[in-house]
Design a protein around this motif. Structure first.
Motif, short mmCIF file in Angstrom:
data_model
loop_
_atom_site.label_atom_id
_atom_site.label_comp_id
_atom_site.label_asym_id
_atom_site.label_seq_id
_atom_site.Cartn_x
_atom_site.Cartn_y
_atom_site.Cartn_z
N ARG A 16 0.89 -1.13 -0.03
CA ARG A 16 -0.12 0.03 -0.01
C ARG A 16 0.90 1.31 -0.03
O ARG A 16 2.03 1.16 0.79
N ASP A 17 0.55 2.32 -0.77
CA ASP A 17 1.04 3.72 -0.65
C ASP A 17 -0.29 4.49 -0.98
O ASP A 17 -1.35 4.10 -1.06
N ARG A 18 0.01 5.73 -0.87
CA ARG A 18 -1.25 6.75 -1.00
C ARG A 18 -1.79 6.59 -2.21
O ARG A 18 -2.98 7.22 -2.44
N TYR A 19 -1.49 6.03 -3.37
CA TYR A 19 -2.09 5.82 -4.49
C TYR A 19 -3.08 4.67 -4.68
O TYR A 19 -3.61 4.86 -5.42
N GLU A 30 2.91 -3.26 8.10
CA GLU A 30 3.41 -1.87 8.09
C GLU A 30 5.13 -2.06 7.93
O GLU A 30 5.72 -0.92 8.03
N ASP A 31 5.52 -3.12 7.48
CA ASP A 31 6.94 -3.16 7.00
C ASP A 31 6.92 -2.50 5.89
O ASP A 31 6.23 -2.59 5.00
N VAL A 32 8.03 -1.71 5.67
CA VAL A 32 8.18 -0.96 4.47
C VAL A 32 9.40 -1.66 3.40
O VAL A 32 10.49 -1.88 3.84
N VAL A 33 8.76 -1.93 2.16
CA VAL A 33 9.44 -2.78 0.98
C VAL A 33 9.55 -2.32 -0.01
O VAL A 33 8.72 -1.50 -0.55
N GLN A 34 10.58 -2.73 -0.66
CA GLN A 34 10.59 -2.59 -2.36
C GLN A 34 10.85 -3.75 -2.95
O GLN A 34 11.36 -4.88 -2.54
N PRO A 55 0.06 -0.24 17.00
CA PRO A 55 -0.92 -0.24 18.03
C PRO A 55 -2.58 -0.29 17.45
O PRO A 55 -3.37 -0.79 18.03
N PHE A 56 -2.53 -0.16 16.21
CA PHE A 56 -3.79 -0.40 15.45
C PHE A 56 -3.30 -0.43 14.04
O PHE A 56 -2.08 0.11 13.44
N GLU A 57 -4.07 -1.08 13.06
CA GLU A 57 -3.64 -1.34 11.88
C GLU A 57 -4.49 -0.09 10.93
O GLU A 57 -5.58 -0.14 11.08
N PRO A 58 -3.72 0.60 10.07
CA PRO A 58 -4.24 1.69 9.58
C PRO A 58 -5.40 1.30 8.63
O PRO A 58 -6.41 2.22 8.49
N ASP A 59 -5.52 0.17 7.98
CA ASP A 59 -6.42 -0.23 6.85
C ASP A 59 -7.25 -1.37 7.60
O ASP A 59 -7.82 -2.23 7.00
N THR A 110 -2.80 9.98 19.06
CA THR A 110 -1.24 9.62 19.58
C THR A 110 -0.40 9.32 18.61
O THR A 110 0.58 9.89 18.61
N HIS A 111 -1.17 8.61 17.71
CA HIS A 111 -0.09 7.84 16.65
C HIS A 111 -0.73 8.33 15.50
O HIS A 111 -0.82 7.56 14.40
N ARG A 112 -0.73 9.78 15.25
CA ARG A 112 -1.44 10.41 13.97
C ARG A 112 -0.68 9.71 12.65
O ARG A 112 -1.20 9.72 11.59
N TYR A 113 0.66 9.58 12.84
CA TYR A 113 1.50 8.96 11.72
C TYR A 113 0.94 7.74 10.97
O TYR A 113 1.26 7.40 10.07
N LEU A 114 0.38 6.82 12.02
CA LEU A 114 -0.16 5.75 11.51
C LEU A 114 -1.56 6.09 11.08
O LEU A 114 -2.14 5.52 10.04
N ASP A 115 -2.40 6.82 11.81
CA ASP A 115 -3.53 7.17 11.35
C ASP A 115 -3.76 7.76 10.09
O ASP A 115 -4.71 7.72 8.94
N LEU A 116 -2.69 8.64 9.74
CA LEU A 116 -2.67 9.30 8.45
C LEU A 116 -2.55 8.45 7.18
O LEU A 116 -2.46 8.74 6.46
N ARG A 117 -2.15 7.18 7.54
CA ARG A 117 -1.96 6.25 6.40
C ARG A 117 -3.40 5.46 6.05
O ARG A 117 -3.26 4.88 5.05
N ARG A 118 -4.07 5.68 6.82
CA ARG A 118 -5.69 5.01 6.36
C ARG A 118 -6.13 5.72 5.18
O ARG A 118 -5.88 7.16 4.96
N PRO A 119 -6.23 4.93 4.15
CA PRO A 119 -6.75 5.51 2.91
C PRO A 119 -7.93 6.43 3.06
O PRO A 119 -7.84 7.49 2.21
#
Length: 592
Positions: A40-43, A68-72, A111-115, A127-136
């Protein structure tokens, strides 16, 4: 670039091509020898397939991937097997058969899955807005916010408006709410104030000859918060010179039509409807009514004063009002517990002492208090309310102000609970001719309804010295679906008239000079007729996104207690910083 394509880009047209994508592991599935992940990315999302029958490092690594692992990943684009397309994804007809993979960053267990399927509570999300902002869903809101800003800038640019930035550090001026103050290190004991709005600056720009100004401006108000309000917010700020009220209204009509068309594909008929302040208060009890449904307020004071029901009779004889709503077909939709508790408590929050109600049956009223009304009085009430069998009549008996605010709140609640409107529709309209002043009984003085710089309706100037309460302002609010979506006015450009208004507000020439000196001075040097408006940008994004909480359309919002849970702001500062600012705290801050 670390990628050749985004996770929302691959289609059947890419079949056979080698592609590299980067993103976050959204879902992980191990199907006995084959591992699938959704990246997943923002697109968007792309399904990645790892064939574990081949012995290689990539296959071993794939089994250890987690949310939430980041991979290429680099691989070849293939069609999904027949019958396994995913119509919910734009990339749902293809998958990427992985050839190489690099884990760019391992994630701790979030602490929660964005999707995820379950929405976490707001405190955890903020509190974990960086995760929340990943939600589509939130990313969609942020993209809409960007697109709306572009619509605004394009619209005004095409009409020769100039975007001019105004200062963040200014002086404290009375604008209705408390200022956020910034102490000056250089000027001991003095403070800057963050702007509640660019009001004085944009009027100064008109005096300076910049006849068409706009700004997507940041503003700050230290006031009690709610779902549609933030301490720092964004507004579309507009000012025009050599214009009358209709020029402003038609300009903003076009802007709103452009926003709805480009963001939601809605064709809005123009010009937008115009209502007077008096009209909406009479019909809906609010200066920002939701016009997606009717349910208008009706006054029965003249009938009530002749009844033997003490509450009605005494209220009418005291010069107050009995006003109510006719809720069509709702006679049996609410229990006595709801009517006597929930609804009564709701109107009580707005100062009402009680709620009277009747059911209409056989052209008459049914209620424990119906016996206090004669048959003719009952028929008169039913006729006045346009009641029919099966309708529910609800009444508040109190001052005009309490009746309006209590019934407006009840009307809003009924509209939502009874599904009286389509939530996907938009009803936008103007409310005009607000009072210039409101009486403050606690301080025994007049207050400005909007702000002290609103111009007067010309025919009301005669009341300046005799009856200020009759004066209407050349002010206007734009309302949308029960929200105030914009507010503005034609300004006073005559310094003599401006001082007359200040006099009514108990602002002496000396006080005016101290508070607004630069504006007062500017008005003396050829100020043109001018007017403006400010649209709540965050609120418009909220409305267009179909949200009911403004925090869902702001990247880093504050809580209802005006704190930032992610960064811990506001926070204590060390003594050295306080000494530099010449500040000494009366009480030490509590231990965090």
């Amino acid at each position: 670039m670390l990628r050749t394509h985004t996770c929302g880009e691959l289609r059947k047209s890419h079949l056979g091509q080698t592609a590299t994508v980067c993103g976050w592991v959204d879902k992980y599935r191990d199907h006995a020898g084959i591992v699938f992940i959704d990246l997943r990315d923002r697109y968007g999302k792309t399904q990645i397939k790892f064939d574990l029958s081949e012995s290689s490092d990539i296959q071993k690594t794939a089994r250890h991937l987690r949310h939430e692992d980041v991979v290429q990943v680099t691989g070849v684009v293939h069609s999904r097997p027949e019958g396994q397309d995913n119509p919910k994804l734009e990339t749902g007809q293809v998958e990427l058969l992985a050839q190489t993979m690099t884990v760019l960053n391992k994630s701790a267990t979030p602490p929660f899955e964005p999707d995820g399927q379950t929405m976490p509570n707001e405190e955890l999300r903020l509190t974990h807005r960086y995760l929340d902002l990943r939600r589509p869903a939130l990313q969609k809101n942020m993209i809409m916010r960007h697109n709306l800003a572009k619509v605004v800038r394009d619209y005004f640019d095409e009409r020769q408006f100039l975007e001019v930035e105004t200062p963040m550090l200014g002086r404290s001026t009375p604008e209705g709410a408390r200022d956020y103050l910034v102490p000056s290190r250089v000027h001991e004991g003095s403070f800057f104030a963050l702007p509640q709005s660019p009001q004085l600056y944009k009027q100064t720009l008109m005096i300076a000859g910049y006849d068409r100004y706009y700004q997507i401006a940041r503003c700050f108000r230290d006031e009690d918060l709610r779902a549609d309000r933030q301490p720092e917010f964004t507004q579309i700020d507009v000012e025009m010179a050599f214009v009358e009220r209709e020029d402003l209204l038609s300009t903003i009509d076009g802007l709103v039509a452009a926003m709805l068309k480009k963001i939601r594909g809605i064709d809005l008929p123009l010009p937008l409807p115009r209502y007077s302040y008096r009209e909406v208060m009479e019909k809906y009890g609010s200066d920002k009514p939701d016009l997606r449904f009717g349910l208008e307020i009706t006054d029965i004071t003249d009938i009530a004063k002749d009844t033997s029901f003490g509450v009605f009779k005494q209220t009418a004889e005291a010069g107050n009002h009995v006003r109510g709503l006719c809720v069509k077909g709702a006679a049996d939709k609410f229990s006595r517990r709801i009517l006597d508790n929930d609804f009564k408590n709701l109107v009580g929050d707005y100062g009402a002492k009680g709620l009277a109600y009747f059911k209409v049956a056989g052209g008459k009223l049914e209620s424990s208090i119906a016996k206090f009304l004669t048959e003719d009085q009952q028929k008169a009430v039913v006729e006045r309310m346009k009641g029919e069998d099966g309708d529910l009549l609800l009444y508040v008996a109190d001052t005009y102000k309490v009746c309006c605010s209590a019934l407006a709140a009840l009307r809003t609640k009924l509209g939502k609970e009874l599904n009286l409107y389509d939530p996907n529709t938009f009803q936008v309209a103007w409310v005009l001719d607000f009072p210039l002043l409101t009486w403050n009984p606690e301080e025994n003085r007049w207050d400005a309804e909007h702000h002290p710089f609103c111009s007067l309706v010309q025919e009301d100037v005669q009341h300046l010295s005799s009856d200020p309460g009759k004066i209407r302002a050349q002010s206007y609010d734009l309302i949308c679906n029960g929200y105030e979506a914009a507010s503005g006015s034609i300004r006073i450009h005559d310094p003599a008239i401006q001082q007359q208004v200040f006099d009514l507000l108990n602002i002496t020439p000396e006080m005016a000079q101290a508070k607004f000196g630069f504006l007062m001075d500017g008005l003396k040097y050829g100020a043109p007729p001018h007017g403006g408006i400010a649209l709540g940008f965050d609120r418009w994004v909220m409305l267009l996104a179909g949200c009911d909480n403004i925090r869902d359309v702001i990247a880093f919002p504050k809580t209802q207690k005006a704190s930032d849970l992610m960064t811990g702001a506001p926070s204590p500062v060390d003594q050295r910083q306080l000494r530099d600012l010449h500040i000494k705290l009366a009480d030490p801050p509590p231990a965090s």
